[in-house]
Design an enzyme around this catalytic site. Sequence first.
Site, mmCIF file in Angstrom:
data_model
loop_
_atom_site.group_PDB
_atom_site.id
_atom_site.type_symbol
_atom_site.label_atom_id
_atom_site.label_comp_id
_atom_site.label_asym_id
_atom_site.label_seq_id
_atom_site.Cartn_x
_atom_site.Cartn_y
_atom_site.Cartn_z
ATOM 1 C CG ASP A 264 -66.377 12.685 -1.170
ATOM 2 O OD1 ASP A 264 -67.487 13.216 -0.984
ATOM 3 O OD2 ASP A 264 -65.969 11.728 -0.466
HETATM 4 C C1 NOJ Z 1 -68.834 12.953 1.627
HETATM 5 C C2 NOJ Z 1 -68.655 11.457 1.607
HETATM 6 O O1 NOJ Z 1 -67.281 11.128 1.575
HETATM 7 C C3 NOJ Z 1 -69.330 10.775 0.432
HETATM 8 O O2 NOJ Z 1 -69.272 9.386 0.611
HETATM 9 C C4 NOJ Z 1 -70.750 11.254 0.309
HETATM 10 O O3 NOJ Z 1 -71.381 10.596 -0.768
HETATM 11 C C5 NOJ Z 1 -70.741 12.755 0.109
HETATM 12 N N1 NOJ Z 1 -70.157 13.392 1.282
HETATM 13 C C6 NOJ Z 1 -72.137 13.325 -0.129
HETATM 14 O O4 NOJ Z 1 -72.867 13.327 1.052
#
Ligand code: NOJ
Length: 702
Positions: A264
């Site tokens: 993430d």
């Molecule tokens: C952080 C989020 O936790 C995740 O769900 C998301 O896909 C990513 N950012 C990319 O934007």
Amino acid sequence: MPSSEPFIENLLAQMTLEEKVGQLNQVNPGPGLHPDMIRQGLLGSVLNASCALAGQSTEELDDVANSNRLQRLAQEARLKIPLLFGRDVIHGYRTVFPIPLGQAAAFDPDMTEAAASVAAREASSEGIKWTFAPMLDIARDPRWGRIAEGNGEDPLLGARLAAAAVRGYQGSDLSQPDRIVACAKHYAGYGAAEGGRDYEAGEISESTLRDVYLPPYESAVRAGVGTLMSAFIDLNGFPATANRHLLTEVLRGEWGFDGFVVSDWESVKELVYHGVAEDDAHAARLALHAGLDMDMVSNAYSSTLAASVRNGQVPVEELDLAVRRVLRVKQRAGLFENPFTDPKRRARDLLRPDARQLARKLARESMVLLKNDGDLLPLKDFRRVLVAGPFVPARGELFGAWTPNGRAEDVTPLEQSLRQTAPKDMELWFTDKNDLALHLAHEVDAIVLLMGEHPVRSGENCNVSDLGLPPGQAEFISTISALGKPVILVIFAGRPLAISQTMAHAQAALYAWHPGIEGGAALAEVLFGLEAPSGRLPVTFPRATGQVPVYYNHKNSGRPIGLNGKFPTRYGDLLTSPLFPFGFGLTYTTFEYTDLHLDADRLRGKLGIRLKVTNTGRRPGREVVQLYTRDLVGSLTRPVRELKDFQALELLPCESRMVDFTLTEEQLAFTRLDGTRGTEPGSFHLWVGPDSQRGLQAAFRL
Ligand code: NOJ
């Protein structure tokens, strides 16, 4: 070395160390994305988002010209490895569907699949080949804002919808131009963040992890999901981003996953803040060794891994493994054959009428009728109706969290939708001003209140400590209801709200979630009875915030309610039962369950279950028939009920249908005391009913 992949092995053999690390590097547009980086083959993927919460903004980073331009730069690189463009396409793209929690309420995997396939067609027409969806985190705590993005609290429903979404995004051939790679996230246990505070640590026992939190992920893997995203969470004392047990032993070893795992946002670097890595180089080594293949924007891989391989701290075989997985997904996605997007597609593929129809149907199916005293709904026979509340002017507010490509101007205003659908002789008055509403309310025959939470109140890091309606709303509802006019409450929300007191002030209540682009039309059709609501709660509704976590598949405890009544588990100031149970939902007709019959009293391999369901009301309706079991004695304690199957039926008035389920031994398997998965002989209870609290009951042995 897998000889079945000569193309990938051949490519890998030609790659420099830097080019290999480059494939594991994902950046987002901005200063970090320099054209030379692409020309030199130092970049694997571009994330079309300006920041970690970009899902909440509508910046246009995704035009076709831009992605084609970057792909051309990649073709200038020595090995011409295409880029993979990812974006948060969470519940639709330009055609915004209900939030995932709302979609889950439809209990309709075919609709979820169809919606994901529309999202894939639309997103791919703008150069996106990879979505960071479906979000598969089981959530038992609605304070956590990300409950909106998932399928609720149940592992079976979650697993069915996971597979459906993967099929919808990816189809049977990922290389088709209108298909995109799915990403099951956030692996794993992310929904167990303590206190409902996003990014917080969580503790989940191995058996609960395997029986409750992992089934949707395993189902996505079995459906062929191309990628997974690791969770931000510190799970049981170790961050998921570098958790080798999860990322390698379970995911690859047990489930045979051969795609890649992306971190993430910056979570590789965050291993330093978690306190398991000394610096970025250490963090990168830990994550790569765990089985984390691509680094989302933290640059920890790109800035340290080549040196770590050179100084012998990282075996090159470990690096190769990750690169191979990334190349494999790119190959499956057809990017080596054609990395470009046809710019003519978007005019054809965005916002097609059939997509809007689907969005409307899914929105209708997602709405849950919680209360309907005296058959107040559907609305009829009223001469003058006031429609009031903060959602009266809503357009983009109907979308919900994570809709960077939704446009408010695509949404028909609620007022227009309601006027178009209302009976001709019914006069509708609208206001979002409380004072005016209280004044006008004296003049009308019924009041529809459009209440609830704005989408920015749910989604990533949008947690609340109070599950009540936003400030002032409960008071307004109570005041206006005191006039004695029939009140129909419509609630838009990204989570179950604790609405016990408010329910007493309304004669009818409809939970609409954030219903998406066609939410207004869907609501109008349901309110005025052109269609009947058929949604079922995918999550338990608490009576009060202090009651969470409250979920239907809990353990019995040694002192359950009802047992001699002595000192049961309870609160001194609140009932233990939920406000509404998992699976609950009314419609405009009623159903009767009779004639439950098991084809044996012992399950040997499988058991046939048959019953009759009759529509006993005066309107056609859709009923979600739910099958639950309870394993009475286990080597570990077992939940008081577990959903094992469900079927939706459409029945005309007076129509009866025989419903058949087949329960297999595999469906009764769980993680036993010795850590293995399997069944244990003994007695079981079984219910078939309309929700997790009611139903016909039978017993059998295994
Ligand atoms: C952080 C989020 O936790 C995740 O769900 C998301 O896909 C990513 N950012 C990319 O934007």
